[in-house]
Design a protein around this motif. Structure first.
Motif, PDB file in Angstrom:
ATOM      1  N   UNK A   1      -4.670  46.729  35.479  1.00 41.02           N
ATOM      2  CA  UNK A   1      -4.704  47.964  34.681  1.00 41.02           C
ATOM      3  C   UNK A   1      -4.799  47.683  33.190  1.00 41.02           C
ATOM      4  N   UNK A   2      -4.320  46.491  32.759  1.00 47.64           N
ATOM      5  CA  UNK A   2      -4.330  46.168  31.336  1.00 47.64           C
ATOM      6  C   UNK A   2      -5.639  45.513  30.898  1.00 47.64           C
ATOM      7  N   UNK A   3      -6.493  45.237  31.864  1.00 46.59           N
ATOM      8  CA  UNK A   3      -7.662  44.408  31.558  1.00 46.59           C
ATOM      9  C   UNK A   3      -8.970  45.021  32.040  1.00 46.59           C
TER      10      UNK A   3
ATOM     11  N   UNK B   1      14.444  35.621  19.044  1.00 43.22           N
ATOM     12  CA  UNK B   1      13.862  35.597  17.707  1.00 43.22           C
ATOM     13  C   UNK B   1      12.394  35.198  17.747  1.00 43.22           C
ATOM     14  N   UNK B   2      12.115  34.159  18.549  1.00 45.19           N
ATOM     15  CA  UNK B   2      10.752  33.637  18.649  1.00 45.19           C
ATOM     16  C   UNK B   2       9.780  34.688  19.157  1.00 45.19           C
ATOM     17  N   UNK B   3      10.220  35.528  20.124  1.00 41.02           N
ATOM     18  CA  UNK B   3       9.303  36.480  20.749  1.00 41.02           C
ATOM     19  C   UNK B   3       9.502  37.918  20.260  1.00 41.02           C
ATOM     20  N   UNK B   4      10.277  38.104  19.178  1.00 41.58           N
ATOM     21  CA  UNK B   4      10.580  39.461  18.696  1.00 41.58           C
ATOM     22  C   UNK B   4       9.317  40.255  18.383  1.00 41.58           C
ATOM     23  N   UNK B   5       8.422  39.649  17.617  1.00 39.86           N
ATOM     24  CA  UNK B   5       7.197  40.369  17.219  1.00 39.86           C
ATOM     25  C   UNK B   5       6.332  40.678  18.441  1.00 39.86           C
ATOM     26  N   UNK B   6       6.218  39.690  19.339  1.00 44.18           N
ATOM     27  CA  UNK B   6       5.401  39.894  20.534  1.00 44.18           C
ATOM     28  C   UNK B   6       6.021  40.969  21.422  1.00 44.18           C
ATOM     29  N   UNK B   7       7.350  41.033  21.419  1.00 41.14           N
ATOM     30  CA  UNK B   7       8.024  42.053  22.214  1.00 41.14           C
ATOM     31  C   UNK B   7       7.659  43.449  21.694  1.00 41.14           C
ATOM     32  N   UNK B   8       7.710  43.592  20.375  1.00 40.85           N
ATOM     33  CA  UNK B   8       7.353  44.892  19.778  1.00 40.85           C
ATOM     34  C   UNK B   8       5.906  45.247  20.103  1.00 40.85           C
ATOM     35  N   UNK B   9       5.029  44.256  20.005  1.00 42.44           N
ATOM     36  CA  UNK B   9       3.604  44.479  20.280  1.00 42.44           C
ATOM     37  C   UNK B   9       3.392  44.960  21.717  1.00 42.44           C
ATOM     38  N   UNK B  10       4.046  44.263  22.688  1.00 39.64           N
ATOM     39  CA  UNK B  10       3.855  44.605  24.095  1.00 39.64           C
ATOM     40  C   UNK B  10       4.426  45.975  24.429  1.00 39.64           C
TER      41      UNK B  10
ATOM     42  N   UNK C   1       5.018  48.656  21.874  1.00 38.61           N
ATOM     43  CA  UNK C   1       4.454  49.741  21.070  1.00 38.61           C
ATOM     44  C   UNK C   1       2.933  49.871  21.165  1.00 38.61           C
ATOM     45  N   UNK C   2       2.246  48.730  21.267  1.00 40.77           N
ATOM     46  CA  UNK C   2       0.782  48.803  21.240  1.00 40.77           C
ATOM     47  C   UNK C   2       0.181  48.627  22.639  1.00 40.77           C
ATOM     48  N   UNK C   3       0.701  47.664  23.385  1.00 41.33           N
ATOM     49  CA  UNK C   3       0.089  47.311  24.667  1.00 41.33           C
ATOM     50  C   UNK C   3       0.677  48.089  25.851  1.00 41.33           C
ATOM     51  N   UNK C   4       1.897  48.604  25.690  1.00 40.61           N
ATOM     52  CA  UNK C   4       2.559  49.425  26.729  1.00 40.61           C
ATOM     53  C   UNK C   4       2.617  48.699  28.068  1.00 40.61           C
ATOM     54  N   UNK C   5       3.115  47.451  28.040  1.00 40.88           N
ATOM     55  CA  UNK C   5       3.205  46.637  29.248  1.00 40.88           C
ATOM     56  C   UNK C   5       4.607  46.723  29.831  1.00 40.88           C
ATOM     57  N   UNK C   6       4.695  47.105  31.111  1.00 36.55           N
ATOM     58  CA  UNK C   6       5.987  47.117  31.805  1.00 36.55           C
ATOM     59  C   UNK C   6       6.546  45.693  31.829  1.00 36.55           C
ATOM     60  N   UNK C   7       7.784  45.476  31.335  1.00 33.57           N
ATOM     61  CA  UNK C   7       8.353  44.123  31.312  1.00 33.57           C
ATOM     62  C   UNK C   7       8.426  43.459  32.682  1.00 33.57           C
ATOM     63  N   UNK C   8       8.365  44.228  33.755  1.00 36.10           N
ATOM     64  CA  UNK C   8       8.348  43.627  35.085  1.00 36.10           C
ATOM     65  C   UNK C   8       7.176  42.650  35.199  1.00 36.10           C
TER      66      UNK C   8
ATOM     67  N   UNK D   1      10.879  38.822  25.805  1.00 33.46           N
ATOM     68  CA  UNK D   1       9.715  39.677  25.597  1.00 33.46           C
ATOM     69  C   UNK D   1      10.041  41.147  25.843  1.00 33.46           C
ATOM     70  N   UNK D   2      11.066  41.403  26.639  1.00 31.61           N
ATOM     71  CA  UNK D   2      11.440  42.796  26.895  1.00 31.61           C
ATOM     72  C   UNK D   2      12.520  43.300  25.969  1.00 31.61           C
ATOM     73  N   UNK D   3      13.020  42.402  25.131  1.00 31.28           N
ATOM     74  CA  UNK D   3      14.225  42.701  24.359  1.00 31.28           C
ATOM     75  C   UNK D   3      14.064  43.812  23.322  1.00 31.28           C
ATOM     76  N   UNK D   4      12.859  43.919  22.735  1.00 25.48           N
ATOM     77  CA  UNK D   4      12.668  44.915  21.671  1.00 25.48           C
ATOM     78  C   UNK D   4      12.137  46.250  22.175  1.00 25.48           C
ATOM     79  N   UNK D   5      12.097  46.395  23.509  1.00 24.72           N
ATOM     80  CA  UNK D   5      11.573  47.640  24.059  1.00 24.72           C
ATOM     81  C   UNK D   5      12.528  48.800  23.773  1.00 24.72           C
ATOM     82  N   UNK D   6      11.950  49.938  23.499  1.00 25.68           N
ATOM     83  CA  UNK D   6      12.776  51.119  23.221  1.00 25.68           C
ATOM     84  C   UNK D   6      12.119  52.357  23.814  1.00 25.68           C
TER      85      UNK D   6
END
Lengths: 147, 142
Positions: free
Chosen positions: A41-43, A84-93, A95-102, A142-147
């Motif tokens: 679905x993402x591709x 810390x290392x994946x904080x930005x990528x977490x936000x991206x996934x 807010x922008x990519x809308x990927x279920x952390x599962x 990677x799921x940590x910054x999800x809101x």
């Protein structure tokens, strides 16, 4: 934060040193799309995903897989601060990519299976257990910054 | 989710290839599960769960026999696994999430031992088969 003993860290580093990150990334992402077809679905913009051979041979799948695993590889250098290392990528996934952390958990397990496939001799039960901690830690970060 | 004719053929072919070794691989999968996912050990508080344990080996053979039974009756997995579903639901009361963990470790084990056969399509067929076995095993859970 992932708690690996010194032996586990050494085992992970040693096996990862033998891994062709680019190829393994392409294979892992490809297998994810084959085994769990809903992840396609993402591709939808990647072109031909109509069969296992189309997926595994798709140059965009290979390139994206390589990118994903390069990022994962970087995470292995920061096991004490995955969040810390994946904080930005977490936000991206989120807010922008809308990927279920599962999906991160699914991909993590596929990475372990690809390691078993290519480095079966090295992926002893103890080494697998260490890698399971790592993939779980990365998925969690990677799921940590999800809101 | 259903097993296509191609999925069924793939699973049967690999099982035939494994022959009498299914028990060996199921045992390895259990050992990997206990090490990688320590919460699974809570179902065996009085057992020796170290690598090489005779108890784990015996359980591995039981798991292997059940999977082989399933492979022989792919057209009716709930029927084939009905008694085992009763056992796991009412007597053993194993949380269903654990079957998924064992399934993953079984895939890892098979990828190691049959690299030439473990194509993406084979992985997909096996994953589907194990998911359907898990569904059948949990079909009697209240």
């Amino acid at each position: 934060m992932v708690h690996l003993s010194n032996e586990e860290k050494a085992a992970v580093t040693s096996l990862w040193g033998k891994v062709n990150v680019e190829e393994t990334g392409g294979e892992a992402l490809g297998r994810l799309l084959v085994v769990y077809p809903w992840t396609q679905r993402f591709f939808e913009h990647f072109g031909d995903l109509s069969s296992p051979s189309a997926i595994m041979g798709n140059p965009k799948v290979k390139a994206h897989g390589a990118k994903v695993l390069a990022s994962f590889s970087e995470g292995l250098n920061h096991l004490d601060n995955l969040k810390g290392t994946f904080a930005k990528l977490s936000e991206l996934h989120c807010d922008k990519l809308h990927v279920d952390p599962e999906n991160f958990r699914l991909l993590g397990n596929v990475i372990v299976i690809v390691l078993a496939h290519h480095h079966g001799h090295d992926l002893t039960p103890t080494v697998q257990a260490a890698f399971q901690k790592v993939v779980a830690g990365v998925a969690h970060a990677l799921g940590h910054k999800y809101h | 989710m259903e097993l296509s004719a191609a999925d069924q053929a793939a699973v049967r072919a690999l099982w035939k290839k494994m022959g009498t070794n299914v028990g060996v691989y199921a045992t390895e999968a259990l050992e990997r599960t206990f090490l990688a996912f320590p919460s699974t050990k809570t179902y065996f508080p009085h057992w020796n769960l170290s690598i090489g344990s005779a108890q784990v080996k015996a359980l591995g053979q039981k798991v292997a026999d059940a999977l082989t039974l399933a492979v022989d009756q792919l057209y009716d997995l709930p029927g084939a696994l009905s008694a085992l579903s009763d056992l796991h639901a009412h007597k053993l009361r194993v949380d269903p999430a654990n079957f998924h963990l064992l399934g993953h470790c079984l895939l890892v084990t098979l990828a190691r031992h049959y690299p030439g056969d473990f194509s993406p399509a084979m992985q997909a067929s096996l994953d589907k088969f194990l998911s359907l076995v898990t569904s059948a095993l949990t079909s009697k859970y209240s």
